[in-house]
Scaffold this motif. Sequence first.
Motif, PDB file in Angstrom:
ATOM      1  N   UNK A 193      49.982   9.376  47.287  1.00 42.71           N
ATOM      2  CA  UNK A 193      49.628  10.359  46.272  1.00 42.71           C
ATOM      3  C   UNK A 193      48.114  10.521  46.256  1.00 42.71           C
ATOM      4  N   UNK A 194      47.622  11.739  46.546  1.00 41.97           N
ATOM      5  CA  UNK A 194      46.186  11.980  46.693  1.00 41.97           C
ATOM      6  C   UNK A 194      45.505  12.456  45.407  1.00 41.97           C
ATOM      7  N   UNK A 195      46.174  12.356  44.284  1.00 50.43           N
ATOM      8  CA  UNK A 195      45.610  12.925  43.060  1.00 50.43           C
ATOM      9  C   UNK A 195      44.370  12.198  42.546  1.00 50.43           C
ATOM     10  N   UNK A 196      44.156  10.940  42.963  1.00 51.84           N
ATOM     11  CA  UNK A 196      42.934  10.243  42.561  1.00 51.84           C
ATOM     12  C   UNK A 196      41.774  10.526  43.522  1.00 51.84           C
ATOM     13  N   UNK A 197      42.045  11.180  44.639  1.00 51.98           N
ATOM     14  CA  UNK A 197      40.976  11.648  45.540  1.00 51.98           C
ATOM     15  C   UNK A 197      40.732  13.124  45.201  1.00 51.98           C
ATOM     16  N   UNK A 231      47.221  21.338  45.214  1.00 44.92           N
ATOM     17  CA  UNK A 231      46.043  20.657  45.750  1.00 44.92           C
ATOM     18  C   UNK A 231      45.614  21.352  47.043  1.00 44.92           C
ATOM     19  N   UNK A 232      44.332  21.282  47.327  1.00 47.98           N
ATOM     20  CA  UNK A 232      43.808  21.927  48.528  1.00 47.98           C
ATOM     21  C   UNK A 232      44.278  21.224  49.797  1.00 47.98           C
ATOM     22  N   UNK A 233      44.483  19.914  49.705  1.00 45.60           N
ATOM     23  CA  UNK A 233      45.039  19.194  50.848  1.00 45.60           C
ATOM     24  C   UNK A 233      46.440  19.678  51.173  1.00 45.60           C
ATOM     25  N   UNK A 234      47.269  19.841  50.143  1.00 50.93           N
ATOM     26  CA  UNK A 234      48.625  20.340  50.344  1.00 50.93           C
ATOM     27  C   UNK A 234      48.637  21.773  50.836  1.00 50.93           C
ATOM     28  N   UNK A 235      47.698  22.587  50.319  1.00 50.68           N
ATOM     29  CA  UNK A 235      47.616  23.977  50.756  1.00 50.68           C
ATOM     30  C   UNK A 235      47.237  24.078  52.233  1.00 50.68           C
ATOM     31  N   UNK A 236      46.343  23.187  52.668  1.00 52.42           N
ATOM     32  CA  UNK A 236      45.981  23.167  54.090  1.00 52.42           C
ATOM     33  C   UNK A 236      47.149  22.667  54.936  1.00 52.42           C
ATOM     34  N   UNK A 237      47.855  21.666  54.444  1.00 54.40           N
ATOM     35  CA  UNK A 237      48.965  21.088  55.200  1.00 54.40           C
ATOM     36  C   UNK A 237      50.069  22.100  55.464  1.00 54.40           C
ATOM     37  N   UNK A 238      50.257  23.056  54.550  1.00 50.78           N
ATOM     38  CA  UNK A 238      51.325  24.049  54.711  1.00 50.78           C
ATOM     39  C   UNK A 238      50.796  25.427  55.111  1.00 50.78           C
ATOM     40  N   UNK A 239      49.484  25.533  55.331  1.00 49.54           N
ATOM     41  CA  UNK A 239      48.856  26.832  55.609  1.00 49.54           C
ATOM     42  C   UNK A 239      49.254  27.843  54.541  1.00 49.54           C
ATOM     43  N   UNK A 240      49.000  27.495  53.294  1.00 54.17           N
ATOM     44  CA  UNK A 240      49.375  28.337  52.162  1.00 54.17           C
ATOM     45  C   UNK A 240      48.609  29.654  52.171  1.00 54.17           C
ATOM     46  N   UNK A 241      49.168  30.634  51.499  1.00 60.33           N
ATOM     47  CA  UNK A 241      48.442  31.891  51.277  1.00 60.33           C
ATOM     48  C   UNK A 241      48.826  32.410  49.902  1.00 60.33           C
ATOM     49  N   UNK A 242      49.074  33.694  49.762  1.00 58.17           N
ATOM     50  CA  UNK A 242      49.426  34.230  48.452  1.00 58.17           C
ATOM     51  C   UNK A 242      48.952  35.654  48.289  1.00 58.17           C
ATOM     52  N   UNK A 243      48.680  36.018  47.051  1.00 58.79           N
ATOM     53  CA  UNK A 243      48.443  37.417  46.718  1.00 58.79           C
ATOM     54  C   UNK A 243      47.170  37.992  47.335  1.00 58.79           C
ATOM     55  N   UNK A 251      54.296   9.505  53.828  1.00 60.80           N
ATOM     56  CA  UNK A 251      54.505  10.883  53.388  1.00 60.80           C
ATOM     57  C   UNK A 251      53.379  11.287  52.436  1.00 60.80           C
ATOM     58  N   UNK A 252      52.489  12.210  52.824  1.00 59.50           N
ATOM     59  CA  UNK A 252      51.425  12.666  51.935  1.00 59.50           C
ATOM     60  C   UNK A 252      52.011  13.448  50.757  1.00 59.50           C
ATOM     61  N   UNK A 253      51.407  13.265  49.574  1.00 65.57           N
ATOM     62  CA  UNK A 253      51.894  13.923  48.348  1.00 65.57           C
ATOM     63  C   UNK A 253      50.711  14.499  47.576  1.00 65.57           C
ATOM     64  N   UNK A 254      50.799  15.783  47.210  1.00 63.91           N
ATOM     65  CA  UNK A 254      49.753  16.425  46.412  1.00 63.91           C
ATOM     66  C   UNK A 254      50.191  16.606  44.973  1.00 63.91           C
ATOM     67  N   UNK A 255      50.714  17.799  44.643  1.00 64.17           N
ATOM     68  CA  UNK A 255      51.217  18.050  43.296  1.00 64.17           C
ATOM     69  C   UNK A 255      52.726  18.228  43.272  1.00 64.17           C
ATOM     70  N   UNK A 256      53.380  18.155  44.428  1.00 65.74           N
ATOM     71  CA  UNK A 256      54.832  18.297  44.465  1.00 65.74           C
ATOM     72  C   UNK A 256      55.304  19.720  44.249  1.00 65.74           C
ATOM     73  N   UNK A 257      54.437  20.717  44.537  1.00 57.60           N
ATOM     74  CA  UNK A 257      54.800  22.116  44.288  1.00 57.60           C
ATOM     75  C   UNK A 257      55.405  22.797  45.510  1.00 57.60           C
ATOM     76  N   UNK A 258      55.606  22.062  46.594  1.00 55.39           N
ATOM     77  CA  UNK A 258      56.135  22.688  47.803  1.00 55.39           C
ATOM     78  C   UNK A 258      57.586  23.132  47.599  1.00 55.39           C
TER      79      UNK A 258
END
Length: 458
Positions: A93-97, A141-153, A71-78
Motif C-alpha cells: 500500500x503506497x498511501x504513506x509515500x 493515486x498518480x502511481x496507480x494512474x501511471x500503472x494503468x495508463x489512465x486518461x479521462x475527460x 501486488x502494488x496498491x494505490x486507492x483501490x479505484x481500479x
Amino acid sequence: MTIETLDKVKLRLLDCLTAAQVTDNETVRTLHGQDESYHEPALPDLVVFPRSTQDVCAIIKIAHEYEIPVIPFGRGTSLEGHIIPYDGGISIDFNEMNQILAIEPENLLVKVQPGVTRMQLNKELKKHGLFFSVDPGADATLGGMAATNASGTTAVKYGVMRDQVRDLEVVIANGEIIHTGNSASKSSSGLHLNGLFVGSEGILGCITELTLRVYGIPEHEVAGRAVFATTALAVQAVTALKHAGIPIGRVELVDAASIHVANLYSETNYPEKPTLFLEFHGNEAGLKQDIEFATEILQQFQCTDLQFEKDTAARNKLWTARHNLAYAFIHASPGKKLMSTDVCVPISELAGAIDYSRELLNLSGLTGGITGHVGDGNFHALLMIDLNNKVEVEAAKQVNEQIVDFALKRGGTCTGEHGVGIGKRSYQQQEHGNALFVMKAIKQVLDPKNIMNPNKLL
C-alpha cells in the motif's frame, strides 16, 4: 503461502520496517482484496505500508527470496481487478509515500511519490498557476494512474498518462532501482522504457517516484451542453469540431438513458436526449471566436439545444454531473454492481460502435447507459448487474464480449483507459497477435520468478 513461510516473511519484514508498517489484520487485508469492479475479491496474506523507496526495495527483495507475489496498491479505484491478490502474497500500500517532492514551474515539471493523488497535486500546483491534466474521475493515486495508463475527460487536448511521464523510478523484481527516463523534453537515447512501464500494471516493477509534465492553468474556461436527436449526429459534430481545429479541452457524449439517471442523482433538468458536454480553454478573445465557430458547426448537425456556461459554479455543476454518472447508476440500482466496458475505436467507427452497443444493451434487458470521451474514440457501456443473478451476470459478459469483438474487428482496443487486469486478459491474443509473445518475453526477463502482480495483464 504456508503458515511457516508467512511467519518467516513477517519476521524478515519486521527487521526492515516498523510494526505499524506490517499487518495481517483481516479487516485491512479485506480492504486490499477488492477494487471498485465486479470481480471476485481475494485477500492478500500481508499488507505493508512503505514510507520510502528503500522500504520498497527491502520488501521486494524478501518477496523475491521467498518467491511470493507482490501486488502494488494505490486507492483501490481500479475497474478490472488489477490489485486483487488471487495468488495471495504481499499487498504493498503506497498511501504513506504521498509526498510532492519538487515543483519546477520553469520546467513545467513536478516530482512526486506514487501515493500522491491527483487532487492533492492540483491543490499544490494551483499556487503556482499550474495544473496536472489527467482526470480519470476518481481521486486516484498518480502511481496507480501511471500503472494503468489512465486518461479521462481531458485526454482529447492534453493526452493520456503516458504522454505526461518524463521519468519513473521503479523497483524491479530483484529489488534493484532503475530510472526509465529523465527530465528532458525529448530523447533519442535507448529504448523507450517510460512507454514500457506506464501501463504495465505492476507486472514489471513497483513505481516509487514519478516526474510528470504539468500545464499552465488556462486564462479562461467555458463549458457547454449540446443536445442532438441522435448519437450519430452528436459524433459527427465532434468530428467536424476537430477537423476545424477548434481547441476543445473536453468533449463527452452522454446518451439519453444516462442523462435520465444523471438528472435524478445530480438534481439537474437536462433534456433526455444524446448530449455532448464540451469545454473550451484559452484566452478571452480567442475563446469568443472559438465558441462562435463551434456554435455554427454544432447547428449544422441539427443541435436542438445549446447552452454555454462561463460561470465557475455552473461549469462545475455540469462536469460534476458527468463525473458522478457511474455513482448515479449505482444509486438508481440498489443491490447491483456496476460493470463498465472500455473500448476505444477509430473516430470513423465511433457512431456505429455506440449504436451497436446501445442495441446490445436494449436486447439484453439490463439497466445501463453509454458515455464516452468521444474526442478520442473511447466510450463506456455502464451495466448494472446483480452478482447473485447468474442470468444477469452471463448477459453482461456477453454484451461486454460483443462490444470488445466489434471494436477489435474495426482496428480498436479492448481497453482505452481502465487497463487489462484480469477483466480484459482473455482478449490480449486477439488484439496483439504475435506481439503478445514479445510482452511475455519481457516479463520473463525482468521477473523470472513471476512475483510481480502475477497473472494480470498477460
